[in-house]
Design a protein around this motif. Structure first.
Motif, mmCIF file in Angstrom:
data_model
loop_
_atom_site.group_PDB
_atom_site.id
_atom_site.type_symbol
_atom_site.label_atom_id
_atom_site.label_comp_id
_atom_site.label_asym_id
_atom_site.label_seq_id
_atom_site.Cartn_x
_atom_site.Cartn_y
_atom_site.Cartn_z
ATOM 1 N N ARG A 1 0.808 -1.219 0.000
ATOM 2 C CA ARG A 1 0.000 0.000 0.000
ATOM 3 C C ARG A 1 0.840 1.267 0.000
ATOM 4 O O ARG A 1 0.325 2.347 -0.267
ATOM 5 C CB ARG A 1 -0.920 0.007 1.226
ATOM 6 C CG ARG A 1 -1.974 -1.101 1.225
ATOM 7 C CD ARG A 1 -2.686 -1.175 2.563
ATOM 8 N NE ARG A 1 -1.740 -1.535 3.646
ATOM 9 C CZ ARG A 1 -2.085 -1.633 4.924
ATOM 10 N NH1 ARG A 1 -3.334 -1.387 5.288
ATOM 11 N NH2 ARG A 1 -1.174 -1.976 5.814
ATOM 12 N N ASN A 2 2.114 1.146 0.321
ATOM 13 C CA ASN A 2 2.949 2.346 0.424
ATOM 14 C C ASN A 2 4.424 1.966 0.244
ATOM 15 O O ASN A 2 4.765 0.784 0.088
ATOM 16 C CB ASN A 2 2.715 3.038 1.774
ATOM 17 C CG ASN A 2 2.859 2.082 2.938
ATOM 18 O OD1 ASN A 2 3.847 1.352 3.054
ATOM 19 N ND2 ASN A 2 1.849 2.067 3.827
ATOM 20 N N VAL A 3 5.276 2.970 0.329
ATOM 21 C CA VAL A 3 6.709 2.758 0.137
ATOM 22 C C VAL A 3 7.277 1.847 1.220
ATOM 23 O O VAL A 3 8.064 0.936 0.953
ATOM 24 C CB VAL A 3 7.462 4.103 0.110
ATOM 25 C CG1 VAL A 3 8.980 3.880 0.066
ATOM 26 C CG2 VAL A 3 7.022 4.945 -1.082
ATOM 27 N N GLY A 4 6.868 2.085 2.470
ATOM 28 C CA GLY A 4 7.381 1.288 3.587
ATOM 29 C C GLY A 4 7.114 -0.190 3.413
ATOM 30 O O GLY A 4 8.002 -1.029 3.611
ATOM 31 N N GLU A 5 5.865 -0.541 3.060
ATOM 32 C CA GLU A 5 5.534 -1.950 2.849
ATOM 33 C C GLU A 5 6.329 -2.530 1.682
ATOM 34 O O GLU A 5 6.786 -3.678 1.727
ATOM 35 C CB GLU A 5 4.034 -2.099 2.587
ATOM 36 C CG GLU A 5 3.169 -1.919 3.827
ATOM 37 C CD GLU A 5 1.713 -2.239 3.556
ATOM 38 O OE1 GLU A 5 1.427 -2.745 2.445
ATOM 39 O OE2 GLU A 5 0.864 -1.981 4.435
ATOM 40 N N ALA A 6 6.494 -1.733 0.638
ATOM 41 C CA ALA A 6 7.239 -2.202 -0.537
ATOM 42 C C ALA A 6 8.691 -2.513 -0.172
ATOM 43 O O ALA A 6 9.239 -3.543 -0.574
ATOM 44 C CB ALA A 6 7.179 -1.154 -1.643
ATOM 45 N N LEU A 7 9.306 -1.624 0.619
ATOM 46 C CA LEU A 7 10.703 -1.847 1.013
ATOM 47 C C LEU A 7 10.833 -3.102 1.856
ATOM 48 O O LEU A 7 11.819 -3.844 1.744
ATOM 49 C CB LEU A 7 11.231 -0.627 1.771
ATOM 50 C CG LEU A 7 11.312 0.691 0.976
ATOM 51 C CD1 LEU A 7 11.882 1.804 1.852
ATOM 52 C CD2 LEU A 7 12.152 0.522 -0.279
ATOM 53 N N GLY A 8 9.850 -3.349 2.714
ATOM 54 C CA GLY A 8 9.872 -4.555 3.530
ATOM 55 C C GLY A 8 9.778 -5.817 2.684
ATOM 56 O O GLY A 8 10.500 -6.793 2.916
ATOM 57 N N LEU A 9 8.900 -5.809 1.681
ATOM 58 C CA LEU A 9 8.759 -6.969 0.805
ATOM 59 C C LEU A 9 10.025 -7.199 -0.016
ATOM 60 O O LEU A 9 10.426 -8.341 -0.242
ATOM 61 C CB LEU A 9 7.557 -6.768 -0.126
ATOM 62 C CG LEU A 9 6.179 -6.939 0.524
ATOM 63 C CD1 LEU A 9 5.075 -6.453 -0.392
ATOM 64 C CD2 LEU A 9 5.960 -8.412 0.878
ATOM 65 N N LEU A 10 10.651 -6.106 -0.451
ATOM 66 C CA LEU A 10 11.872 -6.231 -1.246
ATOM 67 C C LEU A 10 13.006 -6.869 -0.440
ATOM 68 O O LEU A 10 13.849 -7.579 -0.995
ATOM 69 C CB LEU A 10 12.314 -4.852 -1.760
ATOM 70 C CG LEU A 10 11.486 -4.282 -2.930
ATOM 71 C CD1 LEU A 10 11.747 -2.798 -3.101
ATOM 72 C CD2 LEU A 10 11.810 -5.025 -4.230
ATOM 73 N N GLU B 1 10.813 7.910 -5.568
ATOM 74 C CA GLU B 1 11.747 7.503 -4.513
ATOM 75 C C GLU B 1 11.958 5.988 -4.525
ATOM 76 O O GLU B 1 13.075 5.492 -4.307
ATOM 77 C CB GLU B 1 11.218 7.957 -3.149
ATOM 78 C CG GLU B 1 11.161 9.468 -2.990
ATOM 79 C CD GLU B 1 10.403 9.892 -1.740
ATOM 80 O OE1 GLU B 1 10.434 11.079 -1.408
ATOM 81 O OE2 GLU B 1 9.774 9.005 -1.107
ATOM 82 N N LEU B 2 10.889 5.266 -4.808
ATOM 83 C CA LEU B 2 10.983 3.808 -4.863
ATOM 84 C C LEU B 2 11.842 3.375 -6.057
ATOM 85 O O LEU B 2 12.653 2.446 -5.943
ATOM 86 C CB LEU B 2 9.585 3.198 -4.947
ATOM 87 C CG LEU B 2 9.468 1.682 -4.772
ATOM 88 C CD1 LEU B 2 10.093 1.229 -3.463
ATOM 89 C CD2 LEU B 2 8.013 1.260 -4.844
#
Length: 445
Positions: free
Chosen positions: A37-46, A67-68
């Protein structure tokens, strides 16, 4: 038999409906998806999982898709990223491409375009050294350019390839194409300065039978021929202004209308362009449209001239001599150390193309399969334009000096006219017969 694991796509969007639409569409393509849903969640999944592609919205609750893109480029450069932007937000899309995004989609998302983009992105190969065999030389400028080519191959951004005549701009364009996801599709090069202005629209966009005198059948244009692949516009600065307007619209709309046609045809083409001229200076002089310049010059790649990578002259010369030997079926000629020193001190206004022509002539005329410095017909490695007229006390061979001055002036005229012999002869006020004699004399034929 082991099945190949399904490729995985990370979808980043704060709108549940958009995420669901993308997940359903990609699921039908037999792809596995994960949503954030957001940048933070995306970074965690990566950090926890491995992905083959990332699709991200531009506006997110805790940051931006840009930024992503930058984060993935730094930490996970093997993962292509596609940006989803608001409709018509060209500036955002261009910024994303400059940051390293593979491509972009506009909202509302066209599902057909989405499937094409995802298919192309997933074809990307991990960069290797396949291009090393064709871009000869291990100088620092060449190593840097190889890295840039690999990076640009993983994008769909338009690239402006700048560099002097004969430096290898078309080869660089071919490598960008071949190393990318479009490598299995057509690469269509076109010399924009070689097409008569009255035929340009037909050549680029095609024509219908009977649309003008001589149009005896339907003919597709260059854009249609390059569909799914890459269109390389060489000497793009030579396009007349009216054609620049039509080219800009075709690039913006991703559609063309053939001469005499009633409907537009969608085309999927990556644009690469090049010119030996200073394109920004052409814009300042109002000979090139500024809006087209910004469309083409999303990313610039400068091809260094040969004089900036003198360490590459020896391997290049060796390669050319081996090729000449293979073509003639004779043993390869060898360069005398003094001949090699002469080449390394020469400034090569015609770059690699001039080196090839020079060695071909020397290979033919040398004795005992050894090329001496005198076989190269150089006057201490200087260009006439840079050496100017010397003091008479510095000239020990007037004939050789005058031959070099004449050769350099002819070479300059040929480069300025894109090797059009008739035009070069006219520029120098020579008859074509006289020009032909000099081309043969100086090994430029």
């Amino acid at each position: 038999m082991n099945k190949r694991p399904r490729q995985k796509v990370l979808i980043v969007d704060d709108e549940p409906d958009i995420r669901e639409l993308l997940e359903i569409t990609l699921g039908r393509m037999k792809l596995h998806t994960c949503g954030a849903r957001n940048v933070g969640e995306a970074l965690g999944l990566l950090k926890r999982e491995t992905f083959d592609l990332c699709l991200t919205d531009m506006r997110l609750p805790d940051g931006t898709g840009l930024e992503l893109v930058q984060h993935i480029q730094q930490r996970y450069p093997q993962v292509p990223v596609a940006m989803i932007t608001a409709f018509g937000n060209v500036e955002t899309a261009i910024n994303a491409l400059k940051a390293g995004a593979f491509d972009f989609l506009s909202k509302p998302v066209d599902l057909g375009r989405l499937r094409e983009l995802v298919t192309s992105a997933l074809l990307l190969a991990v960069p290797g050294n396949a291009i090393d065999r064709r871009l000869l030389g291990d100088s620092l400028p060449m190593r840097d350019m190889r890295k840039q080519i690999d990076k640009l191959a993983r994008s769909q951004a338009p690239v402006y390839i700048s560099g002097e005549s004969g430096s290898g701009k078309e080869l660089v364009a071919r490598l960008i194409h071949e190393r990318g996801p479009r490598g299995h599709r057509p690469f269509v090069p076109v010399n924009c300065g070689a097409i008569p202005s009255e035929l340009m629209e037909s050549e680029f966009f095609g024509h219908r039978k009977g649309s003008f005198s001589g149009a005896i059948e339907d003919k597709p244009g260059l854009f249609q021929a390059a569909h799914g692949g890459t269109l390389f516009l060489d000497e793009v600065a030579d396009l007349p202004l009216p054609m620049q307007v039509k080219l800009l619209r075709a690039i913006q709309e991703k559609a063309v209308r053939s001469v005499g046609g009633q409907q537009e045809e969608m085309v999927d083409v990556r644009i690469l362009c090049a010119t030996h001229k200073d394109l920004s200076a052409e814009v300042a002089a109002e000979r090139f449209r500024q809006d087209l310049y910004y469309r083409l010059n999303v990313i610039e790649l400068r091809v260094p001239p040969l004089r900036e990578r003198r360490d590459d002259i020896e391997p290049l010369a060796g390669h050319v001599l081996m090729r000449l030997a293979a073509d003639t079926g004779q043993p390869a000629a060898k360069l005398h150390p003094q001949a090699l020193d002469a080449l390394k001190s020469y400034r090569f206004p015609g770059n690699v193309r001039e080196l090839e022509n020079m060695l071909e002539r020397a290979h033919t005329l040398c004795e005992n399969k050894q090329i001496e410095a005198s076989d190269l017909r150089l006057a201490e490695g200087n260009c006439a334009a840079e050496a100017g007229l010397r003091d008479l006390t510095q000239i020990d061979n007037l004939e050789a000096y005058l031959d070099n001055v004449e050769r350099q002036l002819i070479l300059q005229a040929l480069e300025e006219t894109r090797w059009n012999r008739t035009a070069a002869a006219q520029r120098l006020s020579l008859s074509f017969r006289s020009m032909r004699y000099r081309l043969k004399k100086f090994g430029l034929d």
